[in-house]
Design a protein around this motif. Structure first.
Motif, PDB file in Angstrom:
ATOM      1  N   TYR A 133      59.477   0.084  35.532  1.00 18.13           N
ATOM      2  CA  TYR A 133      60.938  -0.005  35.527  1.00 18.13           C
ATOM      3  C   TYR A 133      61.480  -0.065  36.963  1.00 18.13           C
ATOM      4  O   TYR A 133      62.401  -0.825  37.257  1.00 18.13           O
ATOM      5  N   PHE A 187      70.026   0.533  26.499  1.00 22.31           N
ATOM      6  CA  PHE A 187      68.849   0.373  25.627  1.00 22.31           C
ATOM      7  C   PHE A 187      69.193   0.759  24.184  1.00 22.31           C
ATOM      8  O   PHE A 187      68.823   0.079  23.240  1.00 22.31           O
ATOM      9  N   ARG A 188      69.915   1.869  24.053  1.00 22.24           N
ATOM     10  CA  ARG A 188      70.249   2.329  22.697  1.00 22.24           C
ATOM     11  C   ARG A 188      71.155   1.328  21.988  1.00 22.24           C
ATOM     12  O   ARG A 188      71.016   1.075  20.791  1.00 22.24           O
ATOM     13  N   ASP A 192      65.859   8.702  23.723  1.00 17.50           N
ATOM     14  CA  ASP A 192      67.213   8.157  23.853  1.00 17.50           C
ATOM     15  C   ASP A 192      67.287   6.970  24.804  1.00 17.50           C
ATOM     16  O   ASP A 192      68.347   6.616  25.313  1.00 17.50           O
ATOM     17  N   SER A 193      66.144   6.317  25.034  1.00 18.07           N
ATOM     18  CA  SER A 193      66.113   5.049  25.768  1.00 18.07           C
ATOM     19  C   SER A 193      65.557   3.945  24.876  1.00 18.07           C
ATOM     20  O   SER A 193      65.041   2.945  25.388  1.00 18.07           O
ATOM     21  N   ALA A 194      65.657   4.134  23.578  1.00 22.01           N
ATOM     22  CA  ALA A 194      65.114   3.165  22.613  1.00 22.01           C
ATOM     23  C   ALA A 194      63.629   2.910  22.866  1.00 22.01           C
ATOM     24  O   ALA A 194      63.131   1.793  22.737  1.00 22.01           O
ATOM     25  N   HIS A 206      58.272   3.548  27.234  1.00 23.40           N
ATOM     26  CA  HIS A 206      59.213   4.669  27.265  1.00 23.40           C
ATOM     27  C   HIS A 206      60.650   4.210  27.044  1.00 23.40           C
ATOM     28  O   HIS A 206      61.507   5.014  26.658  1.00 23.40           O
ATOM     29  N   ALA A 207      60.937   2.972  27.368  1.00 26.81           N
ATOM     30  CA  ALA A 207      62.305   2.453  27.208  1.00 26.81           C
ATOM     31  C   ALA A 207      62.231   1.018  26.711  1.00 26.81           C
ATOM     32  O   ALA A 207      61.322   0.273  27.062  1.00 26.81           O
ATOM     33  N   GLY A 208      63.192   0.655  25.889  1.00 28.82           N
ATOM     34  CA  GLY A 208      63.239  -0.717  25.396  1.00 28.82           C
ATOM     35  C   GLY A 208      61.931  -1.138  24.734  1.00 28.82           C
ATOM     36  O   GLY A 208      61.414  -2.218  25.009  1.00 28.82           O
ATOM     37  N   ASN A 243      66.803   3.203  15.913  1.00 26.75           N
ATOM     38  CA  ASN A 243      67.026   1.985  16.705  1.00 26.75           C
ATOM     39  C   ASN A 243      65.807   1.069  16.808  1.00 26.75           C
ATOM     40  O   ASN A 243      65.955  -0.134  17.000  1.00 26.75           O
ATOM     41  N   LYS A 274      70.076   3.950  29.942  1.00 31.36           N
ATOM     42  CA  LYS A 274      69.555   4.427  28.652  1.00 31.36           C
ATOM     43  C   LYS A 274      70.509   4.061  27.510  1.00 31.36           C
ATOM     44  O   LYS A 274      70.073   3.656  26.421  1.00 31.36           O
ATOM     45  N   TRP A 310      66.412  -5.038  23.888  1.00 27.90           N
ATOM     46  CA  TRP A 310      66.457  -5.363  25.303  1.00 27.90           C
ATOM     47  C   TRP A 310      65.244  -4.783  26.020  1.00 27.90           C
ATOM     48  O   TRP A 310      64.836  -3.648  25.770  1.00 27.90           O
ATOM     49  N   GLY A 311      64.707  -5.540  26.961  1.00 25.72           N
ATOM     50  CA  GLY A 311      63.723  -5.024  27.888  1.00 25.72           C
ATOM     51  C   GLY A 311      64.440  -4.480  29.111  1.00 25.72           C
ATOM     52  O   GLY A 311      65.676  -4.548  29.202  1.00 25.72           O
ATOM     53  N   PRO A 337      68.615  -2.376  21.154  1.00 22.78           N
ATOM     54  CA  PRO A 337      67.212  -1.917  21.055  1.00 22.78           C
ATOM     55  C   PRO A 337      66.173  -2.987  21.362  1.00 22.78           C
ATOM     56  O   PRO A 337      65.024  -2.651  21.634  1.00 22.78           O
TER      57      PRO A 337
END
Lengths: 152, 393
Positions: free
Chosen positions: A26, A72-73, B318-320, B268-270, B69, A69, A78-79, A76
């Motif tokens: 990231y 992202f929520r 909570d980061s999808a 961990h995210a997306g 999600n 964050k 999305w990268g 869902p």
């Protein structure tokens, strides 16, 4: 048991190498997408506090990290590249210091820390920012190299 | 000469000759492996693949409650049973399922799971759940069968799985670069050196080198004759690696185990963006690889085993995304596989610290492949007897 010096040196190299490998993808993406120059191996290029409260990363996140964050929520599929782009386009001031996140990225201050904000007048900075391409300059068509994951 | 010494010298012969890949060195050493010409391709899904979005419990309300999600919608799942289905990106693997050549093993892990990538991967590589061993299970195969050239990693760094205290099995990241070429003008001098009389170990190394030289050209010829029997997906690095593995198989280099990886699954995210893409790359790559081998009449020789160092937590964050968990899903497909879903589905209402509880020890899966496919006694390699459901023919 004695360990030969060359093995110790080798072990040292491996440990350094492993910490290099541990850079999360990231951050690499943010460095590339926000056009930050410098070695991604150096924290001075982009500190973990860009998105996190602590200098070592991990939870908790600062207001800018929380904005990512939330992106992202809300999206869902999305990268990370999409999320960074989306947050820039939103022109939100996550840390409420009077400067939008995208302007802080442009000025290389911390968008999630109200104590860190551009010294330049907002109007002048905004004009420069828009002349440089506005939020679109942070669009990404290509993902940064994805490295192996962090170890925590 | 003791076996370990033999192996050390043999490895030295490899490293002395420009890191010659396993097949060339194998030709040189003329090592005799245990009987069998079956090949195992091991694929490491690095980063911790999320098993629940891979083999989806689409009939389980707790799954959707935990992942508002990022859950795979029921209508998108590729149905395998009344309760389970594959991630939609894995459609290219459905032909293996339909023909009974795809086995999925649920809730695979080990006692006292470790959430660190490094530590958990080391456990999967070594088969030692304490994490203390520095010897990989494939490295031990090489030592056991007395063939230091029986396995090769396709990548830049040899993983622990292919190492022992005495051996580091070869890694290749470009087959064409591995050719034995002496610097121009040194051929004659080299011939003279090689012609000097030697005894014992020195003679062994010299002989190995001569064999290596004489066989290099033949093997390279075989590699150059390779013509892909299937179209590999473009912009897919994993598929490109598999194409190189197919070249090795087609060149009849005599290797028993080929190893490579795909990643990063550390979502961990997306998660949906990354895992959807990776599972698609994994599946389309495998599909092309097996089609290629089938078209060359080699499909019956190859079994594919895929694993990841752990699964991920049941609840999304909570980061999808999802964080590191415990039990995960393993895949076995291709020749010698009896298709189906093996093991109990995770009980999503009875978790261990928010994680899927492991029920199948991964060492049992290794053991079954060793005993039934490679015909190598698993107890010798794994140090004890481990069991797994009968997913092999």
């Amino acid at each position: 048991m004695k360990i030969p010096t060359k093995n110790i040196l080798l072990l040292g190299f491996c440990l350094v190498f492993s910490s290099v490998q541990a850079r999360p993808p990231y951050r690499l993406q943010a460095i590339a997408q926000f056009h930050f120059e410098g070695s991604p191996l150096k924290k001075s290029t982009m500190a973990c506090t860009f998105c996190h409260i602590n200098d070592t990363g991990g939870a908790p996140w600062n207001p800018f990290g929380e904005s990512i964050k939330a992106a992202f929520r809300a999206n869902p599929k999305w990268g990370i590249a999409d999320a960074l782009q989306g947050v820039m386009a939103a022109m939100k001031d996550s840390d409420k210091d009077g400067y939008e996140d995208a302007l802080e990225v442009f000025a290389h201050t911390l968008p999630g820390d109200a104590k860190s904000k551009p010294k330049e007048d907002h109007k002048v900075l905004l004009e420069r920012f828009m002349a440089a391409g506005g939020p679109d300059q942070y669009k990404s068509n290509k993902a940064a190299p994805v490295d192996s994951s962090d170890d925590e | 000469m003791k076996r370990r010494e033999f192996l050390k010298i043999s490895s030295l012969a490899i490293s002395l000759t420009t890191g010659m890949p396993a097949f060339l060195a194998r030709a040189a050493a003329q090592a005799q492996s245990m009987a069998g010409d079956k090949i195992l391709v091991v694929i490491q899904l690095s980063g911790g693949n999320d098993g629940l979005n891979t083999l989806v419990p689409y009939a389980n309300g707790a799954y959707y409650a935990a992942r508002p999600n990022i859950a795979i919608p029921k209508q998108e799942v590729l149905t395998l049973s009344s309760s389970l289905g594959l991630h939609p990106s894995m459609k290219p693997l459905m032909r293996f399922w339909d023909t009974g050549k795809l086995a999925l093993l649920e809730s695979v892990g080990y006692p006292n799971p470790n959430r660190s990538h490094f530590s958990s991967m080391a456990i999967w590589h070594s088969g030692d759940v304490t994490g203390a061993s520095k010897e990989g299970w494939i490295g031990r195969i090489a030592e056991t069968i007395g063939d230091p050239f029986c396995a090769t990693n396709f990548g830049s760094v040899t993983p622990l799985a292919l190492r022992t205290n005495e051996l580091i099995l070869p890694s290749i990241d470009n087959l064409d670069k591995f050719q034995l070429k002496l610097p121009q003008g040194t051929e004659k001098a080299f011939e003279q050196i090689m012609g000097l009389p030697r005894q014992n170990d020195a003679e062994f190394v010299a002989q190995a080198t001569r064999h290596m030289i004489s066989n290099t050209a033949k093997v390279q010829q075989n590699l150059s004759k390779y013509k892909a029997g299937a179209s590999y997906p473009e912009n897919n690095k994993f598929a490109a690696k598999l194409k190189e593995l197919a070249r090795l198989v087609a060149a009849n280099t005599g290797q028993r185990i080929l190893y490579t990886d795909i990643g990063s699954f550390d979502t961990h995210a997306g998660q949906r963006a990354d895992q959807d893409r990776l599972l698609g790359e994994f599946s389309s790559g495998i599909d092309a690889f097996m089609k290629d081998l089938d078209s060359q009449g080699l499909g019956d020789k190859v079994m594919v085993l895929a694993f990841s160092e752990f699964g991920r937590r049941v609840a999304e964050n909570d980061s999808a995304g999802t964080d590191h968990g415990q039990g995960g899903v393993m895949f076995v497909l291709g020749a010698g596989v009896k298709g189906g879903i093996y093991g109990d589905s995770p009980d999503l209402e009875k978790l261990n610290q928010g994680d899927v509880v492991y029920k199948q020890d991964f060492r049992g899966v290794y053991a079954r492949v060793l005993d039934n496919w490679l015909k190598i006694p698993s107890k010798t390699i794994m140090g004890a007897e481990f069991t797994a459901p009968a997913f092999t023919v």
